[in-house]
Design a protein around this motif. Structure first.
Motif, short mmCIF file in Angstrom:
data_model
loop_
_atom_site.label_atom_id
_atom_site.label_comp_id
_atom_site.label_asym_id
_atom_site.label_seq_id
_atom_site.Cartn_x
_atom_site.Cartn_y
_atom_site.Cartn_z
N GLN A 162 12.20 -6.44 16.23
CA GLN A 162 12.43 -7.76 15.64
C GLN A 162 11.65 -8.00 14.36
N PHE A 163 10.63 -7.18 14.12
CA PHE A 163 9.75 -7.36 12.97
C PHE A 163 9.61 -6.04 12.21
N TRP A 164 9.35 -6.17 10.91
CA TRP A 164 8.81 -5.05 10.16
C TRP A 164 7.31 -5.05 10.41
N ILE A 165 6.78 -3.96 10.93
CA ILE A 165 5.36 -3.86 11.26
C ILE A 165 4.73 -2.80 10.35
N ALA A 166 3.67 -3.17 9.66
CA ALA A 166 3.04 -2.23 8.73
C ALA A 166 1.53 -2.39 8.79
N SER A 167 0.84 -1.30 8.53
CA SER A 167 -0.60 -1.39 8.31
C SER A 167 -0.84 -2.02 6.94
N ARG A 168 -2.08 -2.39 6.68
CA ARG A 168 -2.41 -2.98 5.38
C ARG A 168 -1.98 -2.05 4.24
N ASP A 169 -2.36 -0.78 4.33
CA ASP A 169 -2.05 0.15 3.25
C ASP A 169 -0.55 0.39 3.13
N GLU A 170 0.16 0.42 4.25
CA GLU A 170 1.61 0.60 4.20
C GLU A 170 2.29 -0.60 3.53
N ALA A 171 1.83 -1.79 3.86
CA ALA A 171 2.42 -3.00 3.27
C ALA A 171 2.17 -3.04 1.76
N ILE A 172 0.97 -2.66 1.34
CA ILE A 172 0.66 -2.63 -0.09
C ILE A 172 1.52 -1.59 -0.79
N ALA A 173 1.63 -0.40 -0.20
CA ALA A 173 2.42 0.67 -0.81
C ALA A 173 3.90 0.29 -0.91
N ALA A 174 4.37 -0.52 0.03
CA ALA A 174 5.77 -0.95 0.02
C ALA A 174 6.03 -2.08 -0.95
N GLY A 175 4.97 -2.58 -1.59
CA GLY A 175 5.14 -3.64 -2.58
C GLY A 175 5.26 -5.03 -2.00
N TRP A 176 4.85 -5.23 -0.76
CA TRP A 176 4.96 -6.56 -0.14
C TRP A 176 4.12 -7.59 -0.87
N PHE A 177 3.07 -7.16 -1.54
CA PHE A 177 2.16 -8.09 -2.22
C PHE A 177 2.17 -7.88 -3.73
N GLY A 178 3.29 -7.37 -4.24
CA GLY A 178 3.42 -7.17 -5.67
C GLY A 178 3.10 -5.74 -6.07
N PRO A 179 3.22 -5.45 -7.37
CA PRO A 179 3.03 -4.07 -7.83
C PRO A 179 1.61 -3.55 -7.69
N THR A 180 0.63 -4.44 -7.76
CA THR A 180 -0.77 -4.04 -7.59
C THR A 180 -1.50 -5.09 -6.76
N VAL A 181 -2.56 -4.67 -6.10
CA VAL A 181 -3.41 -5.57 -5.33
C VAL A 181 -4.85 -5.37 -5.79
N ASP A 182 -5.47 -6.45 -6.26
CA ASP A 182 -6.86 -6.36 -6.71
C ASP A 182 -7.77 -5.95 -5.55
N GLU A 183 -8.77 -5.17 -5.89
CA GLU A 183 -9.71 -4.72 -4.86
C GLU A 183 -10.40 -5.90 -4.18
N ARG A 184 -10.65 -6.98 -4.95
CA ARG A 184 -11.38 -8.11 -4.39
C ARG A 184 -10.58 -8.86 -3.33
N VAL A 185 -9.24 -8.70 -3.31
CA VAL A 185 -8.43 -9.39 -2.30
C VAL A 185 -7.89 -8.44 -1.24
N TYR A 186 -8.24 -7.17 -1.35
CA TYR A 186 -7.72 -6.17 -0.41
C TYR A 186 -8.00 -6.56 1.04
N GLY A 187 -9.22 -7.01 1.31
CA GLY A 187 -9.60 -7.34 2.68
C GLY A 187 -8.98 -8.61 3.22
N ARG A 188 -8.36 -9.41 2.36
CA ARG A 188 -7.69 -10.63 2.84
C ARG A 188 -6.41 -10.29 3.60
N ILE A 189 -5.83 -9.16 3.29
CA ILE A 189 -4.61 -8.74 3.96
C ILE A 189 -4.97 -8.23 5.36
N GLY A 190 -4.13 -8.53 6.33
CA GLY A 190 -4.42 -8.13 7.70
C GLY A 190 -4.45 -6.62 7.88
N ASP A 191 -5.18 -6.17 8.90
CA ASP A 191 -5.12 -4.75 9.26
C ASP A 191 -3.70 -4.36 9.62
#
Length: 264
Positions: free
Chosen positions: A191-220
């Protein structure tokens, strides 16, 4: 502890949370006359400060007054940028759902507001009408509303649950990230797309780049719904869990929002 960006709790300095200049500040810097016309209650909120700082804020209670003032401010300078906002289409959608007379009534009202503003545009102006998201109605049954606070499988190894019902950020206790990811995929993967933090970032869920300072705000673990389903939290989020209309995931109905243009 998680920072709730709607309630702004626990308190965080807005500029520390979002340090970049706003569109209005950038426009001010090059001599563009800027203004925001919205409900008075929004003037001092942290969200206004981080997203709309710059220019003048003009609080007006009625939608009609907002449109009239927006037109006046647009005509006040040779180059002007004016933003106006009306929230009750979103509010009625959350409370009653988009398949309701209350929501349709607000949509008709906003249509009239847009017409009112369009008819007052000064020469050589452009009016853009849009929203920040779509919305989907979720049935009130156990299959459609999965209660995290009552589900021992989903809550095992989870320190904090963030995000919203259609897009959950899951923060695992130290060392449990892999196990939490595996369980969420097993329980919710159909029912859901399930991704790790790094998988979600690589898939572009949070845009083309993610600043290091906000990396930890994304869920595990990040869980984004593709079916008509949400993950509620009846104990910790009773208000949000009772909403009829929701949003936040990657489906077309939630992401594809019309942009209407009117030129004078």
């Amino acid at each position: 502890e998680l920072m709730n960006q709607l309630r702004w709790k626990p308190w965080t300095e807005p500029k520390a949370w979002q340090p970049y200049p706003t569109v209005f500040q950038l426009a001010d810097a090059v001599g563009v006359h800027t203004a925001q016309v919205s409900a008075p209650m929004f003037e001092q909120t942290p969200l206004t400060k981080i997203a709309l700082s710059g220019g003048s804020f003009l609080g007006r209670l009625s939608g009609e007054d907002r449109m009239d003032v927006a037109a006046q401010r647009l005509a006040a300078g040779d180059r002007s940028l004016v933003y106006t906002y009306y929230s009750e289409v979103d509010g009625k959608g959350h409370r009653f759902g988009t398949d309701s007379d209350a929501w349709r009534g607000q949509l008709m009202y906003v249509d009239g507001l847009a017409r009112r503003l369009a008819e007052q545009l000064p020469p050589r102006s452009a009016l853009y009408i849009t929203a920040d998201h779509g919305m989907i109605d979720i049935p009130f049954d156990e299959q459609s509303r999965i209660d995290f606070d009552e589900d021992w499988e989903l809550s095992a190894g989870v320190a904090l649950l963030g995000g919203e019902g259609r897009a959950r950020h899951v923060y695992a206790v130290p060392g449990a990230q892999a196990d939490v990811l595996a369980v969420w995929r097993e329980v919710l993967g159909e029912q859901f797309w399930i991704a790790s933090r790094d998988e979600a970032i690589a898939a572009g869920w949070f845009g083309p780049t993610v600043d290091e300072r906000v990396y930890g705000r994304i869920g595990d673990v990040v869980a984004a719904a593709h079916d008509d389903v949400i993950i509620t939290a009846s104990v910790n989020e009773p208000h949000e869990s009772a909403m009829a209309g929701v949003h936040g995931s990657l489906t077309p109905v939630e992401q594809l929002v019309p942009l209407l243009e009117v030129r004078s």
